[in-house]
Write a protein that holds these residues in place. Structure first.
Motif, short mmCIF file in Angstrom:
data_model
loop_
_atom_site.label_atom_id
_atom_site.label_comp_id
_atom_site.label_asym_id
_atom_site.label_seq_id
_atom_site.Cartn_x
_atom_site.Cartn_y
_atom_site.Cartn_z
N GLN A 44 0.83 -1.20 0.00
CA GLN A 44 0.00 0.00 0.00
C GLN A 44 0.87 1.26 0.00
N VAL A 45 1.94 1.24 0.77
CA VAL A 45 2.84 2.39 0.82
C VAL A 45 3.44 2.66 -0.55
N TYR A 46 3.90 1.61 -1.22
CA TYR A 46 4.52 1.81 -2.53
C TYR A 46 3.49 2.22 -3.59
N GLU A 47 2.27 1.77 -3.42
CA GLU A 47 1.21 2.23 -4.32
C GLU A 47 0.96 3.72 -4.12
N ASP A 48 0.90 4.16 -2.86
CA ASP A 48 0.71 5.58 -2.57
C ASP A 48 1.90 6.40 -3.03
N LEU A 49 3.10 5.83 -2.90
CA LEU A 49 4.30 6.54 -3.35
C LEU A 49 4.27 6.74 -4.85
N GLU A 50 3.84 5.74 -5.57
CA GLU A 50 3.78 5.85 -7.03
C GLU A 50 2.80 6.94 -7.45
N GLU A 51 1.67 7.05 -6.75
CA GLU A 51 0.72 8.13 -7.05
C GLU A 51 1.34 9.49 -6.78
N LYS A 52 2.13 9.58 -5.72
CA LYS A 52 2.78 10.85 -5.40
C LYS A 52 3.79 11.20 -6.50
N LYS A 53 4.54 10.21 -6.97
CA LYS A 53 5.50 10.46 -8.05
C LYS A 53 4.80 10.96 -9.30
N GLN A 54 3.68 10.37 -9.62
CA GLN A 54 2.94 10.79 -10.81
C GLN A 54 2.40 12.20 -10.66
N ALA A 55 2.07 12.59 -9.42
CA ALA A 55 1.57 13.94 -9.18
C ALA A 55 2.68 14.98 -9.25
N LEU A 56 3.93 14.54 -9.00
CA LEU A 56 5.07 15.46 -8.99
C LEU A 56 6.15 14.96 -9.94
N PRO A 57 5.90 15.04 -11.24
CA PRO A 57 6.84 14.45 -12.20
C PRO A 57 8.08 15.28 -12.46
N ARG A 58 8.07 16.58 -12.09
CA ARG A 58 9.19 17.45 -12.42
C ARG A 58 10.13 17.62 -11.23
N GLY A 59 11.32 18.04 -11.52
CA GLY A 59 12.28 18.41 -10.49
C GLY A 59 13.10 17.27 -9.93
N ASP A 60 12.90 16.05 -10.43
CA ASP A 60 13.68 14.90 -9.94
C ASP A 60 13.63 14.83 -8.41
N LEU A 61 12.41 14.92 -7.87
CA LEU A 61 12.23 15.07 -6.43
C LEU A 61 12.38 13.77 -5.65
N PHE A 62 12.36 12.63 -6.34
CA PHE A 62 12.41 11.34 -5.64
C PHE A 62 13.70 10.58 -5.95
N ALA A 63 14.72 11.28 -6.41
CA ALA A 63 15.96 10.62 -6.83
C ALA A 63 16.62 9.85 -5.69
N ALA A 64 16.46 10.32 -4.46
CA ALA A 64 17.13 9.68 -3.33
C ALA A 64 16.70 8.24 -3.14
N LEU A 65 15.48 7.92 -3.55
CA LEU A 65 14.98 6.56 -3.36
C LEU A 65 15.67 5.56 -4.27
N SER A 66 16.39 6.06 -5.26
CA SER A 66 17.12 5.17 -6.18
C SER A 66 18.59 5.04 -5.84
N ASP A 67 18.98 5.59 -4.70
CA ASP A 67 20.38 5.55 -4.28
C ASP A 67 20.77 4.11 -3.93
N ASP A 68 21.74 3.57 -4.63
CA ASP A 68 22.15 2.18 -4.43
C ASP A 68 22.82 1.95 -3.07
N SER A 69 23.26 3.01 -2.43
CA SER A 69 23.94 2.85 -1.14
C SER A 69 22.96 2.62 0.01
N LEU A 70 21.67 2.83 -0.22
CA LEU A 70 20.67 2.65 0.83
C LEU A 70 20.46 1.17 1.12
#
Length: 937
Positions: A44-70
């Motif tokens: 459910q969290v990841y589904e809600d996150l995906e909706e948030k990403k779609q609502a905010l497509p500009r500015g590369d605002l979610f790049a931190a979630l793709s950090d391989d060091s996490l």
């Protein structure tokens, strides 16, 4: 290092240790690597996150979630935070901020003895989130953790909660302020805050040591005006409450136990999707609002059934539950009717007004919780209808049950409170005193010797006092303005911002707006005007001023000026409607993902190109001011306005234009005028009953729902300059009784901008009804119980200040919670002598009542002149003092008494700031009058 800086907080140094704290992070030993162990909830969290990403497509605002060091754990924790953050928290703070706080919080969970007791659900929703309310986020978690960790180690959870609150009291004490919520660190720096700031600070402190905590508030009291916020903390399987920064010997005890037992609704906003045991009131993309009324007062559930004009269920209808407060029916809960047209709520056993609307149609009715389990409302009204209704509102009765406190516990707590006051006062004592401020001002080089000098000196002195712990920032800015030979401009900027802004504004913000406001424009000629008068001039305020609404102040002017060419700026200045179109075309409106209506910074809006409507409006004003276009948001109705030049500058250099982002057309404001009438007779604007927020309010009906016309920034405007935009309105008035009940009246009227003969403006006649209280005691005004005076231990004799004048204190400190009497005496004057003899005649009755009577002399001379021996024995409940802080003037202003009129003046008031009796001058039988009111309380 300055002594004040040392005393303020180790935290200010710790903020620079953030990388070290991060490096020390040790992940606790999980059975699984997941932060979200429940697979269904994780999905459910990841589904809600995906909706948030779609609502905010500009500015590369979610790049931190793709950090391989996490790690998996860190990635899921960040995903949870980003899925439910309001938009501004994503755009305005870097991902590293959240990751560093996440790592410290998890390390704290592993270190604290209660870490293993806290479920993942409690940790997820009540420990990990940094945001508490609508405050500006800061480094409080790291700073507070550094001070509190060793202080709570080895304590039980309950004792740790109490200890954290004692620490909070060392740092912060209550004082009212404006509606913007300062950040926890700013509150500490200032050393005081209102209840919403104190509770935000205390929750941040508790979470910093891994204790689940949440801010609880009653949006409005039912039995009196105002609201309140406090803290709940979880320990050993149970939630406990306490007054923030108001330590008691035990939990579940505060001055508000009794008023909370009369509450209609207490609730809290829980970060993210939450499925705890409490009643869910609202779910939004950001938070889950829960109802905790059962923790404080007897409650009952009721169901509202809404039908349309044909008797069919009004599915989807908006159902607003309203409490009478500040002369309006204030919405404390909003529900949406289900397919059967029904909505339910659990509330305290008192009265609310329920207002239902759909498609422009509306209906309303009173609901008595505990007496009614069902209520039917028909949507049988629409704009233009004639409405007039009396509504009697009864709040819940008092049912408080206090926990036991032993005399030993009380004595020890009092000892600690006094010690904590000394610690806080030592820090406050490092703020510059008058001599230090005068020395600083004397060292300035420019403009103090001009005709503006005397006034500038006075203003600067006041602003440095306002700054409190932020005085170093203010001094630095003033020095820089002086060095540039622009002290007048700098003082103008400091005048425009609020007192609270002066306490927490940053140097870079001040310099941005100081440096990047164009002085070549003709508006600059008004700088001297605003600096040397108490009347703000709209062009300067609405260009130079950094504050637009309740947003965090940011250095946006240099940013925006760099984003547009000079040709583009010139075009927008000549035609501001072109800027309206640019904003309307460039910014996408998102009504869902900023549920708390926390303003997104103007730069944040630029990054995302997505905003809620309010943040879009703030963004437009910031953009326009950066281009020297005077722009503002109108206080009464929230409309965006700008000023443009006219073709006849000698007659009217500017005209105001209302912005409409939907039509993108310039709208000339169309104001309609009204006048209040009673029984066919026009009321004077000086009528004592025409007190906005005290006796009446006006709301505009929009799509069937009332929206309050605000008057916070224009005190007296709606009473003394009665004009509003065209539309359909409701007026609510009410007489508050001493019991807390209200005799309310609701009526509707329509305003049109019409002219009578020639150019004479036609005023709409608006009937005004204020229901009389009869024989019951009524609230007739308000008075601040936090007002200060100087107690004396000797009257009627020569004394010096060092031996007889006690430290200044507030009426609340002197009288405690409840009703009290304040009198202003005229020594040797016959009216005062009569009054005191009348009071002496009722000595036994007033002593039996038991409440304090504070009798004040206008000055030391009158105090020395007073001869107590000339009077019969007076009640032992009297406290004498000198009116050193203008209590008489406050009473005269609040109660509209004759300024400088005859003494004595007496009021009966309470610590909810309600006045129920006033007397001025020569009065026979004052004691009987006082006791008649007392018996009616």
């Amino acid at each position: 290092m300055k002594k004040g800086t040392q005393l303020l907080l180790i935290p200010l140094l710790v903020a620079g240790m953030l990388p070290l704290l991060t490096a020390l992070f040790v992940r606790r030993d999980h059975r699984t690597p997941h932060f979200l162990e429940d697979e269904a909830y994780r999905a459910q969290v990841y589904e809600d996150l995906e909706e948030k990403k779609q609502a905010l497509p500009r500015g590369d605002l979610f790049a931190a979630l793709s950090d391989d060091s996490l790690s998996v754990y860190e990635r899921e924790a960040l995903a949870f935070l980003y899925a439910y953050m309001p938009i501004g928290d994503i755009t305005d703070y870097p991902s590293s901020y959240y990751l560093e706080n996440l790592r410290l919080t998890e390390r704290t969970r592993a270190e604290m003895p209660w870490g293993k007791k806290i479920s993942d659900e409690l940790y997820r929703h009540f420990v990990l989130p940094i945001r508490v309310n609508n405050e500006n986020l800061d480094d409080a978690r790291q700073a507070f953790h550094a001070e509190l960790k060793s202080r709570v180690q080895g304590l039980s959870m309950k004792d740790a909660i109490l200890e954290v609150n004692h620490w909070c009291h060392e740092k912060v004490v209550y004082r009212p302020s404006d509606a913007r919520t300062s950040s926890p660190m700013a509150t500490v720096k200032t050393a005081y805050g209102r209840c919403g700031e104190e509770s935000t600070f205390a929750v941040a402190a508790l979470r910093s040591v891994g204790i689940p905590a949440r801010q609880v508030y009653t949006p409005r009291w039912a039995h009196t005006d105002d609201n309140h916020a406090w803290v709940e903390a979880w320990a050993d399987g149970q939630w406990y409450f306490m007054g923030a920064c108001e330590p008691e010997p035990v939990l579940n005890l505060g001055w508000f136990n009794a008023p909370a037992s009369r509450g209609m609704l207490m609730h809290t906003k829980v970060f993210g999707r939450y499925d705890g045991p409490e009643e869910v009131m609202t779910r939004t993309p950001n938070y889950t609002e829960i109802n905790v009324i059962d923790h404080y007062a007897p409650s009952a559930k009721a169901t509202v059934s809404v039908t349309d004009g044909d008797g069919q269920p009004a599915a989807g209808a908006k159902v607003e539950f309203k409490v009478y407060n500040y002369a309006e029916f204030y919405t404390v809960a909003t529900k949406q009717a289900d397919a059967a047209g029904q909505a339910s709520l659990t509330a305290g056993k008192g009265d609310m007004l329920v207002w239902a609307s759909r498609g422009g149609k509306f209906g309303f009715a009173k609901l008595s919780f505990g007496k009614q389990t069902e209520l039917n409302i028909t949507l049988n009204h629409q704009e233009g209808d004639s409405i007039s209704a009396d509504i009697d509102i009864v709040p819940p009765p008092e049912t408080a049950q206090l926990p036991v406190v032993t005399p030993e516990q009380r004595a020890e707590n009092d000892r600690r409170l006094a010690h904590e006051d000394s610690i806080r006062n030592a820090y406050v004592g490092t703020f510059p005193d008058s001599a230090r401020i005068e020395e600083f001002v004397d060292g300035l080089k420019t403009e103090l010797g001009t005709r503006y000098g005397k006034h500038l000196r006075k203003l600067l002195h006041g602003y440095l006092v306002d700054a409190r712990g932020n005085y170093d920032t203010m001094e630095r800015f003033i020095k820089e303005a002086d060095a540039q030979g622009k002290l007048l401009k700098g003082t103008s900027l400091l005048k425009i911002i609020s007192e609270k802004d002066r306490r927490d504004v940053g140097y870079e913000v001040l310099m941005d707006h100081f440096t990047h406001t164009d002085e070549s424009d003709e508006y600059s000629c008004f700088l001297s005007y605003i600096a040397c008068t108490d009347v703000p001039y709209f062009n300067i305020t609405n260009i130079l001023g950094p504050r637009i609404s309740t947003e965090a102040l940011t250095p946006y002017k240099s940013f925006f000026q760099a984003k547009f060419s000079q040709t583009e700026i010139d075009t927008f200045q000549l035609n501001p409607q072109a800027l309206v179109k640019w904003v309307a075309d460039s910014i996408q409106i998102d009504k869902a993902n900023n549920s708390q209506h926390i303003p997104i910074s103007p730069i944040g809006v630029w990054k995302a190109r997505v905003a809620d409507e309010r943040s879009r409006d703030i963004f437009f004003v910031a953009l326009a001011r950066s281009m020297n276009i005077p722009t503002f948001i109108r206080d009464t109705d929230g409309k965006v306005m700008y000023f443009e030049r006219t073709d006849v500058p000698s007659i009217m250099p500017f005209r105001s234009v209302e912005v409409d982002f939907n039509t993108q057309k310039a709208i000339e404001p169309s104001m309609a005028f009204y006048h209040f009438y009673e029984n066919g007779k026009a009321l004077s604007i000086r009528d004592d009953r025409l007190k906005y927020y005290s006796k009446f309010t006006i709301s505009k009906i929009e799509n069937g729902s009332p929206r309050l016309m605000e008057a916070d920034g224009v005190e007296g405007y709606l009473e003394n300059h009665p004009s509003l935009s065209e539309g359909y309105y409701v007026i609510v008035s009410g007489t508050r009784l001493a019991s807390g009940s209200v005799l309310a009246h609701l009526s509707a009227f329509t305003l049109k901008n019409e002219k009578a003969s020639g150019s004479v403006i036609d005023h709409t006649k608006v009937p005004f009804t204020l229901r009389p209280s009869g024989e019951q005691v009524a609230v007739i005004g308000s008075f601040d119980s936090e007002s200060l005076f100087t107690p004396v231990d000797k009257v009627g004799q020569a004394f010096d200040a060092s031996s007889s004048l006690l430290p200044r204190q507030s009426l609340l400190q002197t009288c405690g919670r409840g009703y009290f009497v304040v009198g202003i005496l005229g020594s040797g004057q016959e009216p005062t002598n009569h009054a005191l003899r009348d009071i002496a005649a009722l000595k036994a009755d007033l002593e039996k009542w038991g409440r304090k009577m504070v009798l004040l002399f206008p000055d030391e001379a009158q105090c020395r002149k007073f001869q107590l021996s000339e009077f019969p024995p007076l009640p032992s409940t009297i406290v004498y003092g000198i009116d050193t802080d203008g209590i008489h003037a406050q009473i005269a202003e609040a109660m509209k008494l004759t300024k400088g009129g005859s003494l004595p003046v007496f009021i009966i008031a309470d610590t909810f700031n309600r006045v129920v009796f006033v007397s001025q001058g020569y009065t026979i039988g004052l004691g009987e009058q006082l006791m008649k009111v007392v018996r009616g309380l």
